[in-house]
Design a protein around this motif. Structure first.
Motif, PDB file in Angstrom:
ATOM      1  N   VAL A 111      -4.509  -8.359   8.673  1.00 42.85           N
ATOM      2  CA  VAL A 111      -3.551  -7.615   7.849  1.00 42.85           C
ATOM      3  C   VAL A 111      -4.080  -7.404   6.436  1.00 42.85           C
ATOM      4  O   VAL A 111      -3.997  -6.303   5.879  1.00 42.85           O
ATOM      5  CB  VAL A 111      -2.192  -8.341   7.796  1.00 42.85           C
ATOM      6  CG1 VAL A 111      -1.266  -7.674   6.783  1.00 42.85           C
ATOM      7  CG2 VAL A 111      -1.541  -8.345   9.169  1.00 42.85           C
ATOM      8  N   PHE A 112      -4.656  -8.439   5.843  1.00 42.64           N
ATOM      9  CA  PHE A 112      -5.005  -8.392   4.425  1.00 42.64           C
ATOM     10  C   PHE A 112      -6.435  -7.947   4.143  1.00 42.64           C
ATOM     11  O   PHE A 112      -6.799  -7.744   2.991  1.00 42.64           O
ATOM     12  CB  PHE A 112      -4.747  -9.757   3.772  1.00 42.64           C
ATOM     13  CG  PHE A 112      -3.286 -10.064   3.597  1.00 42.64           C
ATOM     14  CD1 PHE A 112      -2.569  -9.508   2.546  1.00 42.64           C
ATOM     15  CD2 PHE A 112      -2.611 -10.870   4.493  1.00 42.64           C
ATOM     16  CE1 PHE A 112      -1.216  -9.767   2.383  1.00 42.64           C
ATOM     17  CE2 PHE A 112      -1.257 -11.140   4.340  1.00 42.64           C
ATOM     18  CZ  PHE A 112      -0.563 -10.587   3.286  1.00 42.64           C
ATOM     19  N   SER A 113      -7.246  -7.793   5.161  1.00 38.50           N
ATOM     20  CA  SER A 113      -8.606  -7.310   4.932  1.00 38.50           C
ATOM     21  C   SER A 113      -8.650  -5.793   5.094  1.00 38.50           C
ATOM     22  O   SER A 113      -7.685  -5.171   5.560  1.00 38.50           O
ATOM     23  CB  SER A 113      -9.584  -7.984   5.895  1.00 38.50           C
ATOM     24  OG  SER A 113      -9.236  -7.699   7.232  1.00 38.50           O
ATOM     25  N   TYR A 114      -9.780  -5.191   4.734  1.00 35.82           N
ATOM     26  CA  TYR A 114      -9.949  -3.743   4.783  1.00 35.82           C
ATOM     27  C   TYR A 114     -11.052  -3.354   5.766  1.00 35.82           C
ATOM     28  O   TYR A 114     -11.985  -4.115   6.013  1.00 35.82           O
ATOM     29  CB  TYR A 114     -10.303  -3.196   3.401  1.00 35.82           C
ATOM     30  CG  TYR A 114      -9.141  -3.167   2.437  1.00 35.82           C
ATOM     31  CD1 TYR A 114      -8.230  -2.119   2.452  1.00 35.82           C
ATOM     32  CD2 TYR A 114      -8.954  -4.188   1.512  1.00 35.82           C
ATOM     33  CE1 TYR A 114      -7.163  -2.079   1.569  1.00 35.82           C
ATOM     34  CE2 TYR A 114      -7.892  -4.163   0.619  1.00 35.82           C
ATOM     35  CZ  TYR A 114      -7.001  -3.101   0.652  1.00 35.82           C
ATOM     36  OH  TYR A 114      -5.945  -3.076  -0.218  1.00 35.82           O
ATOM     37  N   VAL A 115     -10.935  -2.161   6.304  1.00 39.56           N
ATOM     38  CA  VAL A 115     -12.011  -1.614   7.116  1.00 39.56           C
ATOM     39  C   VAL A 115     -13.215  -1.394   6.204  1.00 39.56           C
ATOM     40  O   VAL A 115     -13.091  -0.859   5.096  1.00 39.56           O
ATOM     41  CB  VAL A 115     -11.587  -0.282   7.764  1.00 39.56           C
ATOM     42  CG1 VAL A 115     -12.765   0.355   8.503  1.00 39.56           C
ATOM     43  CG2 VAL A 115     -10.420  -0.512   8.720  1.00 39.56           C
TER      44      VAL A 115
END
Length: 299
Positions: A111-115
């Motif tokens: 949820v909290f990380s980015y692609v």
């Protein structure tokens, strides 16, 4: 007896127990050789502790002396639920608790990380972002994840083909892990299927901080007949890599959710990405043939 006296009594008893153990089982300690020391250190450095997330929960069976273990294992094959964990007293066993915490941590990370920007560039996507300026704002203001600021609207209109049959969108959604885990297998199958049906599709957009409703704004900006949005699902304790495909015929801002056709649970433990890509191409063809989607298509 006051608290200090109680503590002193406990300390004395523990000391006597330790001394008694030493007398009964003397240990002949030998100094480790230099090679043995290096071996122990290298095991720790190389990952001596097994990765608990690699254990297949559907194969794991911890119930001792089960009345019908064969039937129990058969039931576990039909669900990823945590069955047959057993217990230590009134608590779960340590390995079950650790696995639960590990899966929960993976869900939070998704949820909290980015692609990765490198992944977006490698796939050749056109990157844009919604009006949500941060992950916190995206999570607390879903409405901002459905619309685009003016500068991003200009990029979409400039980079995307006008009035395509199909506009493909990739949104990070609530799981960045799902996007990176599935797209490399999903997109080639989808594009091959669309080409086979003679359907043209525009450049693929990648949307940062994307909610499903962002596809409605994209449709109004591009004039696409069908919009297909691939988005990371909310992760759970079974997997953090599940992706969904939302497809709609001529969507518009404020469109009822019931007018979207959805294929969910796209991941290695659900519908495989390659199979899902081919199936979504068939769904898009059906939507174009009938000129409707969602519950209208079923009717």
């Amino acid at each position: 007896m006051d608290e200090l006296q109680l503590k002193e009594m406990i300390r004395t008893l523990l000391s006597e127990m330790v001394d008694s153990d030493k007398e009964e089982t003397p240990i002949q300690a030998e100094p480790l050789k230099q090679t043995e020391t290096v071996s122990i250190e290298s095991q720790v450095e190389d990952g001596f502790i097994d990765d608990i997330t690699e254990v297949d929960i559907q194969e794991q069976f911890l119930v001792p002396n089960a009345v019908n273990e064969e039937a129990y294992r058969k039931i576990k094959k039909f669900t990823p639920a945590r069955l047959g964990l057993w217990r230590a007293g009134t608590r779960y066993k340590t390995q079950s608790v650790l696995r639960f915490r590990a899966d929960h941590a993976a869900a939070q990370d998704a949820v909290f990380s980015y692609v990765s920007p490198d992944f977006v560039e490698e796939m050749g996507f056109i990157p844009v972002h919604t009006s949500a300026s941060s992950k916190d704002e995206y999570l607390t203001r879903p409405d901002l994840g459905r619309i685009f600021p003016e500068d991003q609207q200009a990029i979409i209109q400039e980079k995307c083909k006008r009035n395509p049959k199909v506009q493909i969108i990739v949104g990070d959604g609530l799981s960045s892990s799902a996007i990176e885990a599935n797209l490399k297998d999903f997109l080639p199958a989808l594009k091959q299927g669309l080409t086979m049906f003679g359907l043209d599709f525009s450049e693929v957009l990648f949307i940062k901080h994307a909610r499903v409703g962002a596809m409605d704004h994209i449709a109004e900006l591009t004039g696409a007949e069908v919009v297909c949005m691939l988005v990371g699902e909310r992760p759970g304790l079974v997997t953090a890599e599940s992706m969904s495909a939302y497809i709609a015929y001529k969507p518009w801002i404020g469109m009822p959710e019931a007018k979207r056709t959805v294929l969910s649970n796209i991941h290695k433990g659900g519908t495989p990405a390659v199979e899902a890509g081919a199936y979504v191409a068939e769904i898009i063809k059906k939507i174009l043939d009938h000129k409707k989607s969602g519950v209208d298509l079923k009717g």
